[in-house]
Design a protein around this motif. Sequence first.
Motif, PDB file in Angstrom:
ATOM      1  N   GLU A  96      -0.073 -19.683 -12.028  1.00  0.00           N
ATOM      2  CA  GLU A  96      -1.210 -20.419 -11.451  1.00  0.00           C
ATOM      3  C   GLU A  96      -0.811 -21.843 -11.080  1.00  0.00           C
ATOM      4  O   GLU A  96      -1.156 -22.334 -10.003  1.00  0.00           O
ATOM      5  CB  GLU A  96      -2.377 -20.455 -12.445  1.00  0.00           C
ATOM      6  CG  GLU A  96      -3.121 -19.165 -12.583  1.00  0.00           C
ATOM      7  CD  GLU A  96      -4.214 -19.240 -13.629  1.00  0.00           C
ATOM      8  OE1 GLU A  96      -4.937 -18.243 -13.762  1.00  0.00           O
ATOM      9  OE2 GLU A  96      -4.353 -20.282 -14.312  1.00  0.00           O
ATOM     10  N   VAL A  97      -0.105 -22.499 -11.978  1.00  0.00           N
ATOM     11  CA  VAL A  97       0.299 -23.890 -11.720  1.00  0.00           C
ATOM     12  C   VAL A  97       1.275 -23.947 -10.556  1.00  0.00           C
ATOM     13  O   VAL A  97       1.173 -24.810  -9.677  1.00  0.00           O
ATOM     14  CB  VAL A  97       0.895 -24.526 -12.996  1.00  0.00           C
ATOM     15  CG1 VAL A  97       1.566 -25.854 -12.684  1.00  0.00           C
ATOM     16  CG2 VAL A  97      -0.183 -24.719 -14.039  1.00  0.00           C
ATOM     17  N   LEU A  98       2.212 -23.039 -10.522  1.00  0.00           N
ATOM     18  CA  LEU A  98       3.192 -23.003  -9.438  1.00  0.00           C
ATOM     19  C   LEU A  98       2.514 -22.750  -8.094  1.00  0.00           C
ATOM     20  O   LEU A  98       2.823 -23.410  -7.098  1.00  0.00           O
ATOM     21  CB  LEU A  98       4.235 -21.923  -9.730  1.00  0.00           C
ATOM     22  CG  LEU A  98       5.531 -22.023  -8.979  1.00  0.00           C
ATOM     23  CD1 LEU A  98       6.214 -23.344  -9.286  1.00  0.00           C
ATOM     24  CD2 LEU A  98       6.449 -20.875  -9.363  1.00  0.00           C
ATOM     25  N   GLU A  99       1.563 -21.846  -8.076  1.00  0.00           N
ATOM     26  CA  GLU A  99       0.831 -21.546  -6.844  1.00  0.00           C
ATOM     27  C   GLU A  99       0.020 -22.765  -6.390  1.00  0.00           C
ATOM     28  O   GLU A  99       0.002 -23.101  -5.205  1.00  0.00           O
ATOM     29  CB  GLU A  99      -0.098 -20.360  -7.075  1.00  0.00           C
ATOM     30  CG  GLU A  99      -0.861 -19.928  -5.850  1.00  0.00           C
ATOM     31  CD  GLU A  99      -1.778 -18.753  -6.149  1.00  0.00           C
ATOM     32  OE1 GLU A  99      -1.475 -17.961  -7.048  1.00  0.00           O
ATOM     33  OE2 GLU A  99      -2.805 -18.654  -5.471  1.00  0.00           O
ATOM     34  N   ALA A 100      -0.634 -23.436  -7.348  1.00  0.00           N
ATOM     35  CA  ALA A 100      -1.429 -24.616  -6.999  1.00  0.00           C
ATOM     36  C   ALA A 100      -0.545 -25.735  -6.456  1.00  0.00           C
ATOM     37  O   ALA A 100      -0.912 -26.411  -5.484  1.00  0.00           O
ATOM     38  CB  ALA A 100      -2.214 -25.096  -8.216  1.00  0.00           C
ATOM     39  N   LEU A 101       0.613 -25.932  -7.077  1.00  0.00           N
ATOM     40  CA  LEU A 101       1.525 -26.978  -6.587  1.00  0.00           C
ATOM     41  C   LEU A 101       2.020 -26.647  -5.183  1.00  0.00           C
ATOM     42  O   LEU A 101       2.114 -27.522  -4.320  1.00  0.00           O
ATOM     43  CB  LEU A 101       2.711 -27.140  -7.535  1.00  0.00           C
ATOM     44  CG  LEU A 101       2.456 -27.909  -8.822  1.00  0.00           C
ATOM     45  CD1 LEU A 101       3.658 -27.825  -9.742  1.00  0.00           C
ATOM     46  CD2 LEU A 101       2.123 -29.364  -8.526  1.00  0.00           C
ATOM     47  N   GLY A 108      -0.298 -27.508  -2.452  1.00  0.00           N
ATOM     48  CA  GLY A 108      -0.477 -28.927  -2.191  1.00  0.00           C
ATOM     49  C   GLY A 108      -1.436 -29.616  -3.130  1.00  0.00           C
ATOM     50  O   GLY A 108      -1.806 -30.769  -2.918  1.00  0.00           O
ATOM     51  N   THR A 109      -1.863 -28.931  -4.187  1.00  0.00           N
ATOM     52  CA  THR A 109      -2.768 -29.533  -5.156  1.00  0.00           C
ATOM     53  C   THR A 109      -1.985 -30.520  -6.020  1.00  0.00           C
ATOM     54  O   THR A 109      -0.871 -30.230  -6.443  1.00  0.00           O
ATOM     55  CB  THR A 109      -3.383 -28.447  -6.049  1.00  0.00           C
ATOM     56  OG1 THR A 109      -3.907 -27.415  -5.223  1.00  0.00           O
ATOM     57  CG2 THR A 109      -4.485 -29.010  -6.912  1.00  0.00           C
ATOM     58  N   SER A 110      -2.585 -31.666  -6.275  1.00  0.00           N
ATOM     59  CA  SER A 110      -1.901 -32.688  -7.067  1.00  0.00           C
ATOM     60  C   SER A 110      -1.967 -32.344  -8.555  1.00  0.00           C
ATOM     61  O   SER A 110      -2.775 -31.514  -8.988  1.00  0.00           O
ATOM     62  CB  SER A 110      -2.514 -34.061  -6.829  1.00  0.00           C
ATOM     63  OG  SER A 110      -3.795 -34.122  -7.405  1.00  0.00           O
ATOM     64  N   TYR A 127      10.098 -23.095 -11.041  1.00  0.00           N
ATOM     65  CA  TYR A 127       9.964 -23.326 -12.480  1.00  0.00           C
ATOM     66  C   TYR A 127      10.839 -24.490 -12.938  1.00  0.00           C
ATOM     67  O   TYR A 127      10.626 -25.047 -13.988  1.00  0.00           O
ATOM     68  CB  TYR A 127      10.351 -22.085 -13.273  1.00  0.00           C
ATOM     69  CG  TYR A 127       9.340 -20.972 -13.205  1.00  0.00           C
ATOM     70  CD1 TYR A 127       8.008 -21.211 -12.962  1.00  0.00           C
ATOM     71  CD2 TYR A 127       9.730 -19.657 -13.415  1.00  0.00           C
ATOM     72  CE1 TYR A 127       7.083 -20.203 -12.904  1.00  0.00           C
ATOM     73  CE2 TYR A 127       8.815 -18.624 -13.371  1.00  0.00           C
ATOM     74  CZ  TYR A 127       7.497 -18.898 -13.120  1.00  0.00           C
ATOM     75  OH  TYR A 127       6.585 -17.897 -13.081  1.00  0.00           O
ATOM     76  N   ASN A 128      11.814 -24.859 -12.160  1.00  0.00           N
ATOM     77  CA  ASN A 128      12.703 -25.956 -12.534  1.00  0.00           C
ATOM     78  C   ASN A 128      12.270 -27.301 -11.967  1.00  0.00           C
ATOM     79  O   ASN A 128      12.917 -28.306 -12.232  1.00  0.00           O
ATOM     80  CB  ASN A 128      14.128 -25.651 -12.080  1.00  0.00           C
ATOM     81  CG  ASN A 128      14.686 -24.432 -12.778  1.00  0.00           C
ATOM     82  OD1 ASN A 128      14.368 -24.188 -13.933  1.00  0.00           O
ATOM     83  ND2 ASN A 128      15.495 -23.665 -12.079  1.00  0.00           N
ATOM     84  N   SER A 129      11.195 -27.327 -11.185  1.00  0.00           N
ATOM     85  CA  SER A 129      10.761 -28.578 -10.559  1.00  0.00           C
ATOM     86  C   SER A 129      10.234 -29.552 -11.597  1.00  0.00           C
ATOM     87  O   SER A 129       9.613 -29.168 -12.587  1.00  0.00           O
ATOM     88  CB  SER A 129       9.650 -28.299  -9.547  1.00  0.00           C
ATOM     89  OG  SER A 129      10.101 -27.440  -8.555  1.00  0.00           O
ATOM     90  N   LYS A 130      10.491 -30.807 -11.327  1.00  0.00           N
ATOM     91  CA  LYS A 130      10.047 -31.877 -12.220  1.00  0.00           C
ATOM     92  C   LYS A 130       8.518 -31.934 -12.276  1.00  0.00           C
ATOM     93  O   LYS A 130       7.934 -32.101 -13.350  1.00  0.00           O
ATOM     94  CB  LYS A 130      10.610 -33.194 -11.694  1.00  0.00           C
ATOM     95  CG  LYS A 130      10.322 -34.380 -12.525  1.00  0.00           C
ATOM     96  CD  LYS A 130      10.978 -35.592 -11.900  1.00  0.00           C
ATOM     97  CE  LYS A 130      10.560 -36.871 -12.553  1.00  0.00           C
ATOM     98  NZ  LYS A 130      11.144 -38.042 -11.894  1.00  0.00           N
ATOM     99  N   GLU A 131       7.860 -31.770 -11.143  1.00  0.00           N
ATOM    100  CA  GLU A 131       6.402 -31.808 -11.083  1.00  0.00           C
ATOM    101  C   GLU A 131       5.792 -30.646 -11.856  1.00  0.00           C
ATOM    102  O   GLU A 131       4.771 -30.796 -12.532  1.00  0.00           O
ATOM    103  CB  GLU A 131       5.931 -31.767  -9.622  1.00  0.00           C
ATOM    104  CG  GLU A 131       6.336 -32.966  -8.803  1.00  0.00           C
ATOM    105  CD  GLU A 131       7.754 -32.868  -8.250  1.00  0.00           C
ATOM    106  OE1 GLU A 131       8.403 -31.810  -8.412  1.00  0.00           O
ATOM    107  OE2 GLU A 131       8.216 -33.868  -7.666  1.00  0.00           O
TER     108      GLU A 131
END
Length: 170
Positions: A74-79, A82-84, A40-44
């Motif tokens: 969902e976003v964290l799982e996708a990242l 390897g999803t851009s 949750y703290n990642s810049k991406e």
Amino acid sequence: MRTISRRKLIKYSSVLLVSFVFLQLGINVNTISAKSTYTYNSKEFHSVINKLDMQGHADHDISTCTIKKVYYDEVLEALNEGTSEKEILQSYVDEYGQAALRAPGTEGSGMIAWIMPVIGFILGGIGVGYGIKKLTNKNASTETLLTNELPETEMKIIEQTFEEERRRHF
């Protein structure tokens, strides 16, 4: 059969050993980068989350909003799969349309959302300007009619009446 000297044998084996070491280092770098995890703290992660409207729940508190929590997961799982960022945003746009984003896109139908307020402002300005011009022309024409049609004595009487009324009220 060809014989290899001891010196060449040492040389070939050292080259082979160095190549093997570099190959292992390259594999280790790739495996390390593939195992990088986002939090949750990642810049991406914040880059993606800040662009999503989350069905109107983007401004809610994550501790109380279950929908926002689902989006975050969902976003964290996708990242982590390897999803851009672009692919993640496009998947939400495909599912919910341009309403999935906080700001409309700059391509296709998103351009309509950017252009329509400008066109509305210009048309509104033209309408207000036309109305003001019509109103001022109407008042100017009635003043000219009054001054041209009334004789001088009646104008003096009207002016005296206005002056008396003004003194009485002010």
